[in-house]
Write a protein that holds these residues in place. Sequence first.
Motif, mmCIF file in Angstrom:
data_model
loop_
_atom_site.group_PDB
_atom_site.id
_atom_site.type_symbol
_atom_site.label_atom_id
_atom_site.label_comp_id
_atom_site.label_asym_id
_atom_site.label_seq_id
_atom_site.Cartn_x
_atom_site.Cartn_y
_atom_site.Cartn_z
ATOM 1 N N VAL A 69 26.362 32.070 47.341
ATOM 2 C CA VAL A 69 27.173 32.908 46.459
ATOM 3 C C VAL A 69 28.420 33.405 47.180
ATOM 4 O O VAL A 69 29.528 33.367 46.637
ATOM 5 C CB VAL A 69 26.344 34.092 45.919
ATOM 6 N N ARG A 70 28.249 33.851 48.412
ATOM 7 C CA ARG A 70 29.407 34.339 49.173
ATOM 8 C C ARG A 70 30.404 33.214 49.432
ATOM 9 O O ARG A 70 31.621 33.445 49.414
ATOM 10 C CB ARG A 70 28.946 34.972 50.487
ATOM 11 N N LEU A 71 29.902 32.011 49.670
ATOM 12 C CA LEU A 71 30.797 30.871 49.869
ATOM 13 C C LEU A 71 31.620 30.615 48.607
ATOM 14 O O LEU A 71 32.840 30.403 48.681
ATOM 15 C CB LEU A 71 29.987 29.624 50.225
ATOM 16 N N ALA A 72 30.959 30.651 47.451
ATOM 17 C CA ALA A 72 31.658 30.394 46.195
ATOM 18 C C ALA A 72 32.636 31.512 45.854
ATOM 19 O O ALA A 72 33.742 31.259 45.364
ATOM 20 C CB ALA A 72 30.651 30.218 45.062
ATOM 21 N N LEU A 73 32.264 32.744 46.132
ATOM 22 C CA LEU A 73 33.125 33.870 45.797
ATOM 23 C C LEU A 73 34.377 33.921 46.665
ATOM 24 O O LEU A 73 35.421 34.405 46.230
ATOM 25 C CB LEU A 73 32.360 35.189 45.933
ATOM 26 N N GLY A 74 34.277 33.445 47.883
ATOM 27 C CA GLY A 74 35.431 33.445 48.773
ATOM 28 C C GLY A 74 35.928 34.852 49.038
ATOM 29 O O GLY A 74 35.202 35.696 49.570
ATOM 30 N N GLU A 75 37.165 35.134 48.638
ATOM 31 C CA GLU A 75 37.759 36.446 48.886
ATOM 32 C C GLU A 75 37.231 37.520 47.948
ATOM 33 O O GLU A 75 37.459 38.705 48.168
ATOM 34 C CB GLU A 75 39.276 36.356 48.739
ATOM 35 N N HIS A 76 36.532 37.137 46.900
ATOM 36 C CA HIS A 76 35.961 38.102 45.973
ATOM 37 C C HIS A 76 34.625 38.621 46.519
ATOM 38 O O HIS A 76 33.874 37.900 47.166
ATOM 39 C CB HIS A 76 35.734 37.473 44.599
ATOM 40 N N GLY A 77 34.330 39.881 46.235
ATOM 41 C CA GLY A 77 33.089 40.467 46.707
ATOM 42 C C GLY A 77 31.985 40.412 45.664
ATOM 43 O O GLY A 77 32.242 40.288 44.469
ATOM 44 N N ILE A 78 30.752 40.524 46.145
ATOM 45 C CA ILE A 78 29.619 40.549 45.224
ATOM 46 C C ILE A 78 29.702 41.768 44.304
ATOM 47 O O ILE A 78 29.187 41.746 43.176
ATOM 48 C CB ILE A 78 28.292 40.522 46.004
ATOM 49 N N ASP A 79 30.380 42.820 44.760
ATOM 50 C CA ASP A 79 30.516 44.014 43.934
ATOM 51 C C ASP A 79 31.407 43.791 42.709
ATOM 52 O O ASP A 79 31.485 44.643 41.831
ATOM 53 C CB ASP A 79 31.045 45.180 44.759
ATOM 54 N N GLN A 80 32.068 42.635 42.636
ATOM 55 C CA GLN A 80 32.876 42.301 41.461
ATOM 56 C C GLN A 80 32.089 41.485 40.429
ATOM 57 O O GLN A 80 32.618 41.138 39.369
ATOM 58 C CB GLN A 80 34.116 41.504 41.881
ATOM 59 N N VAL A 81 30.836 41.171 40.744
ATOM 60 C CA VAL A 81 30.006 40.350 39.866
ATOM 61 C C VAL A 81 29.298 41.223 38.837
ATOM 62 O O VAL A 81 28.623 42.196 39.186
ATOM 63 C CB VAL A 81 28.969 39.553 40.680
ATOM 64 N N ARG A 82 29.449 40.885 37.574
ATOM 65 C CA ARG A 82 28.818 41.640 36.484
ATOM 66 C C ARG A 82 27.380 41.209 36.257
ATOM 67 O O ARG A 82 26.503 42.041 36.005
ATOM 68 C CB ARG A 82 29.628 41.462 35.196
ATOM 69 N N GLU A 83 27.139 39.904 36.309
ATOM 70 C CA GLU A 83 25.791 39.401 36.077
ATOM 71 C C GLU A 83 25.634 38.015 36.674
ATOM 72 O O GLU A 83 26.612 37.313 36.948
ATOM 73 C CB GLU A 83 25.462 39.367 34.584
#
Length: 245
Positions: free
Chosen positions: A141-155
């Motif tokens: 998940v972190r690889l796919a999100l890249g610069e985005h954080g898990i805290d930006q994920v809604r679901e």
Amino acid sequence: MTLGIWLVRPEAEALAACLAARLQGVVHRPVGEQKAQFAQAYRRHTQWIFIGASGIAVRFLDGLAQDKHSDPAVVVLDEAGRFAVSMLAGHEGGANALAYRVAASVGAVPVVSTASEALKPLVVGIGCRKDVSPERIEAAVRLALGEHGIDQVREVATVDLKANEPGLLAFCAAFDLPLRVFARATLAARPWVSKPSDWVRQNVGLDGVCEPCALVASPRGRLLVPKTSLDGVAVAVVQDQWMEI
């Protein structure tokens, strides 16, 4: 926590029984004047599923709510089992999480309107091999999100075959992420995937899991990150288009 299921009309008995069995709830079958009975039972449970119209639920709750930190969580589910609406004590009381649990158990759409969840623009679709660890899922998940954080994920969204996958459930629990589950038939109706997988086709009956899951979960969104695979975990990320306006 204890779960109460309020049955407004006997016509929804089968739905109430299904919820009671799958979520370990207690069904209340009132006779006569229901509003007063609900008021008496209101504090008996920490969570409620109210099967009926939202307007009736609003009238029944009138005057009962005191504090979002102590009120029971209330989710309203229509008698057709289409929408599970987080009505009261959404974030703090757990109604948002309960809405997702109800939705997953009967194939409904979870409806959450609290700002803490609504302003998160990303949906993550996940497909994974059996018994994959939560650490491997997190890494993918972190690889796919890249610069985005898990805290930006809604679901997080996945296929029904993976609804009880231990590693996936542990990952979602660790980051307080709701898990949305889609039937394979629902995903098959949106068949396009960027990288079809023979393994997924043979074992799941779909060309792919992560991209259809993310796109169906966020129908107004765009595919921000196509299928990204790492160590038995496939991840796709969809972003709400309204965030780009």
